[in-house]
Write a protein that holds these residues in place. Structure first.
Motif, PDB file in Angstrom:
ATOM      1  N   ASN A 116       0.752  -1.199  -0.222  1.00 58.16           N
ATOM      2  CA  ASN A 116       0.053  -0.066  -0.163  1.00 58.16           C
ATOM      3  C   ASN A 116       0.874   1.232  -0.242  1.00 58.16           C
ATOM      4  O   ASN A 116       1.916   1.364   0.455  1.00 58.16           O
ATOM      5  N   ALA A 131      -8.579   3.179  -0.486  1.00 54.59           N
ATOM      6  CA  ALA A 131      -9.526   3.333   0.763  1.00 54.59           C
ATOM      7  C   ALA A 131      -9.450   4.563   1.471  1.00 54.59           C
ATOM      8  O   ALA A 131      -8.476   5.363   1.124  1.00 54.59           O
ATOM      9  N   TYR A 132     -10.675   5.436   1.658  1.00 52.51           N
ATOM     10  CA  TYR A 132     -10.500   6.705   2.221  1.00 52.51           C
ATOM     11  C   TYR A 132     -11.166   6.748   3.767  1.00 52.51           C
ATOM     12  O   TYR A 132     -12.152   6.152   4.038  1.00 52.51           O
ATOM     13  N   GLN A 163     -14.121   4.227   7.632  1.00 55.64           N
ATOM     14  CA  GLN A 163     -13.447   4.026   6.105  1.00 55.64           C
ATOM     15  C   GLN A 163     -14.278   3.568   5.092  1.00 55.64           C
ATOM     16  O   GLN A 163     -14.958   2.465   5.265  1.00 55.64           O
ATOM     17  N   ASP A 189     -14.126   1.950   1.082  1.00 51.74           N
ATOM     18  CA  ASP A 189     -12.773   1.399   0.197  1.00 51.74           C
ATOM     19  C   ASP A 189     -13.760   0.768  -1.011  1.00 51.74           C
ATOM     20  O   ASP A 189     -14.954   0.541  -1.047  1.00 51.74           O
ATOM     21  N   SER A 196     -12.434  -1.569  -4.636  1.00 51.73           N
ATOM     22  CA  SER A 196     -11.387  -2.246  -5.329  1.00 51.73           C
ATOM     23  C   SER A 196     -12.116  -3.034  -6.461  1.00 51.73           C
ATOM     24  O   SER A 196     -13.067  -3.214  -6.532  1.00 51.73           O
TER      25      SER A 196
END
Length: 73
Positions: free
Chosen positions: A4, A38-39, A46, A48, A50
């Motif tokens: 990451n 992810a934020y 959080q 995320d 993907s």
């Protein structure tokens, strides 16, 4: 295994890979991978997102999208 990169305290980009056990007799393990972001909305929340696919194996998943929310209590 996950690699990451955190350009800020609230943003996280990642590349993830995993191995799944064979689902069929005498099958080979499947390898899957995905990339995402992810934020952190708040300190304990959080979001995320993907996208990924199976790379190797007889029964890996096809292309997939993932959206999630994580909360710490």
């Amino acid at each position: 295994m996950t690699l990451n990169y955190n350009p800020t305290k609230v943003l996280n980009f990642f590349v993830d890979t995993g191995v799944q056990s064979p689902e069929e007799k005498n099958g080979i393990p499947a390898i899957i991978y995905d990339v995402g972001v992810a934020y952190l909305i708040r300190r304990d929340t959080q979001l995320d997102f993907s996208v990924g696919t199976g790379a190797v194996g007889s029964t890996p998943p096809g292309t997939f999208l993932s959206v999630g929310i994580g909360m710490r209590f």
